[in-house]
Enzyme design. Structure first.
Site, PDB file in Angstrom:
ATOM      1  N   GLU A 120      39.316  34.391  40.102  1.00 13.02           N
ATOM      2  CA  GLU A 120      38.608  33.429  39.241  1.00 13.02           C
ATOM      3  C   GLU A 120      39.544  32.848  38.185  1.00 13.02           C
ATOM      4  O   GLU A 120      39.418  31.669  37.810  1.00 13.02           O
ATOM      5  CB  GLU A 120      37.405  34.108  38.577  1.00 13.02           C
ATOM      6  N   ARG A 176      54.674  39.123  63.533  1.00 14.89           N
ATOM      7  CA  ARG A 176      54.037  38.884  62.236  1.00 14.89           C
ATOM      8  C   ARG A 176      53.806  40.191  61.483  1.00 14.89           C
ATOM      9  O   ARG A 176      53.965  40.253  60.254  1.00 14.89           O
ATOM     10  CB  ARG A 176      52.721  38.140  62.426  1.00 14.89           C
TER      11      ARG A 176
END
Length: 571
Positions: A474, A349
């Site tokens: 956001e 990984r």
């Protein structure tokens, strides 16, 4: 001129005797006596542009040295400006002493200038908070405040003391020999009880798949930690605060296998670390394979908060690990295949991540991927580099990709704005090291004026601004969950490089990946420097993908929250 020592002189002498050589602060009328007393004793004062930065810098210095960090701020708004930074040091458990002046005693209760209930304000966010009112108490309470900050009796963290201005100017009539006798405080070792060691050793012998998770205290016990991992065959997960306890390529470290290691380990050994939201509160729904938790630490929060240790070893990390090694604690029948499999998959990984960093595509807007930026920064990182990450979106990418044996970030409070002061303090603390901060454009705005502090102090830090012109986590949240009603999430058109130049730093704007490496090298050569790098807002951060922006009800991450919601296990 009066040559008798004043209370301010005695406080300054006591700080020097306690090992303080550098103070971060912002001057003001209520602390001028103490300020000057420190200057006359050759204590270096790093003057900042906002009081929060003084505490952030003291915080970073304390993290990097293990010593007490000291911030000196004036009364009223000078102190109230520090509250976010003090809270951050508290949640991060970092020893910071905050000193302030306060209203002259004859004016207390008369609506005096900058008069607020300072100790009462600081009490909920510090380990100790006190206003000294008589000189006979100064040394004892200063000593108690320093010890509280450094962890005597409770976890380390910020502690607060103020002295009225008229008290600072009083001639000191106490015993000066007491000042001369002061020495730097060191938290003594705390060896474990024999029965606790026996219980922990028995749990380790029974285990087949042990996992070790460490907190900051493991950094000072690196050699013992490595010996313990070799003896037990345990796999290891660091956290933000323990980065640096092991070399990043240590064979037991499996950062890319965090979810599986937490899910499948049958024994979890926690070293001086709270089980906070970053560790799923120790939830049985997340640590579903773990029949036993062994918790080693000095303090209650490290032993029993959120999940009581099945075995609790009340000790400092060094003493606890040494006792377990001496007891021959190691699994009798370890699952070697599991350990080898998880280590191998971690390497795969990590390799895939490196490939992804090297080949990350630009966005539809033509701007580079954040991984491209981080990859270029990693080319500059050596074994001594201090790496700092600050932001929301960019921190998410940096947390898994940014290299650096010593690493500082926003911490468990998620305190945006630490990047400039942390990196400045790091460069002053370790002037022989490279210091590189990767900072989101939104976060940079909180403390950007303290680039001026870096310039004035000669702090050779490089501030790399990942500029996607947005509060991007956001922004994605408003697009996906709130029908695209974008309000307060765009930050268009700001040239942070020009701001850096205006403050006296080297500044460059980079819009092409081909330009990035040379620009970063020039920044190192001309630090302090601000490199404003245009990155795409099209790259969705790991934190957003994990559901962090949603603030789920039970756990910070969506997968953990789902496991918690569906679990029938009582905690």
């Amino acid at each position: 001129m009066n040559t008798d020592p004043t209370v301010a002189d005695v406080v300054a002498e006591a700080l020097v005797a306690s090992g303080v050589r550098r103070v971060f602060g912002l001057c003001g009328g209520h602390i001028q006596e103490l300020w000057d007393a420190l200057v006359r004793r050759d204590v270096e004062i790093v003057d900042v542009r906002h009081e929060a930065s003084a505490v952030y810098m003291a915080h970073a210095a304390a993290e990097l040295t293990g010593e007490l960090g000291v911030a000196l701020v004036t009364a009223g708004p000078g102190l109230t400006n520090t509250t976010t930074a003090v809270s951050n040091a508290g949640v991060s458990r970092v020893p910071v002493l905050v000193l302030s002046g306060s209203t002259p005693r004859p004016q207390v209760g008369m609506s005096a200038m900058q008069d607020v209930a300072q100790a009462a304000l600081m009490a909920p966010i510090t380990r100790r908070a006190e206003s000294v009112r008589h000189q006979r108490h100064v040394l004892d309470r200063l000593s108690a405040t320093i010890r509280a900050a450094q962890g005597e009796g409770d976890e380390p963290g910020p502690a607060y003391l103020d002295l009225p201005t008229d008290l600072q100017t009083e001639n000191y009539d106490g015993d000066l020999d007491r000042v001369a006798a002061l020495v730097p405080y060191r938290l003594p070792p705390r060896p474990p009880a024999a029965h606790q060691v026996d219980a922990a050793a028995a749990a380790i012998r029974r285990s087949r798949r042990p996992l070790v998770i460490a907190g900051r205290a493991a950094i000072d016990a690196s050699a013992l930690l490595q010996e313990f991992l070799a003896a037990t065959g345990a796999v290891y997960l660091d956290t933000g605060e323990s980065r640096g306890a092991l070399p990043q390529d240590h064979p037991a470290a499996v950062p890319a296998m965090r979810a599986r290691a937490m899910r499948e380990a049958d024994l979890v050994i926690v070293l001086a670390r709270r089980l906070d939201f970053q560790l799923a509160y120790g939830s049985p729904a997340v640590f579903s394979g773990a029949s036993t938790f062994v918790r080693i630490g000095r303090y209650r929060e490290e032993l029993s908060a959120n999940r009581v240790g099945d075995v609790e070893v009340c000790a400092d990390v060094r003493s606890g690990l040494q006792a377990l090694l001496d007891a021959g604690a190691r699994p009798v029948a370890p699952d070697v295949a599991w350990q080898e499999e998880i280590v191998t998959e971690n390497k795969e990984r990590v390799s895939r991540l490196a490939e992804r960093i090297a080949t990350a595509p630009a966005g539809d807007d033509g701007a580079m991927h954040p991984y491209t930026l981080i990859g270029a920064v990693n080319e500059l990182v050596d074994d001594t580099t201090v790496a700092v990450a600050d932001g929301g979106d960019i921190l998410s990418f940096s947390r898994v990709a940014l290299q650096g044996q010593r690493y500082l970030d926003c911490g468990p409070l998620g305190c945006l704005g630490v990047g400039v002061p942390f990196a400045t303090a790091a460069a002053l603390t370790h002037p022989e090291r490279r210091v590189v901060a990767v900072i989101g454009d939104g976060s940079f705005g909180f403390t950007a004026m303290d680039v001026d502090t870096a310039v004035r102090q000669g702090a050779k830090a490089v501030f790399v601004v990942a500029n996607n012109e947005a509060w991007n986590i956001e922004r994605y949240d408003q697009v996906e969950r709130f029908d695209g009603r974008l309000v307060g999430v765009d930050l268009p058109g700001v040239r942070y490089d020009l701001l850096g130049q205006a403050l006296g730093a080297h500044g460059e704007r980079v819009e092409s990946a081909d330009e990035l490496g040379p620009a970063l090298r020039r920044a190192l050569e001309n630090a302090p420097a601000v490199v404003d790098v245009r990155v795409t807002r099209d790259a969705v951060s790991p934190d957003y993908l994990s559901g962090l922006a949603e603030v789920p009800p039970y756990q910070a991450l969506r997968a953990w929250n789902d496991a918690e919601s569906s679990s029938t296990v009582e905690r």
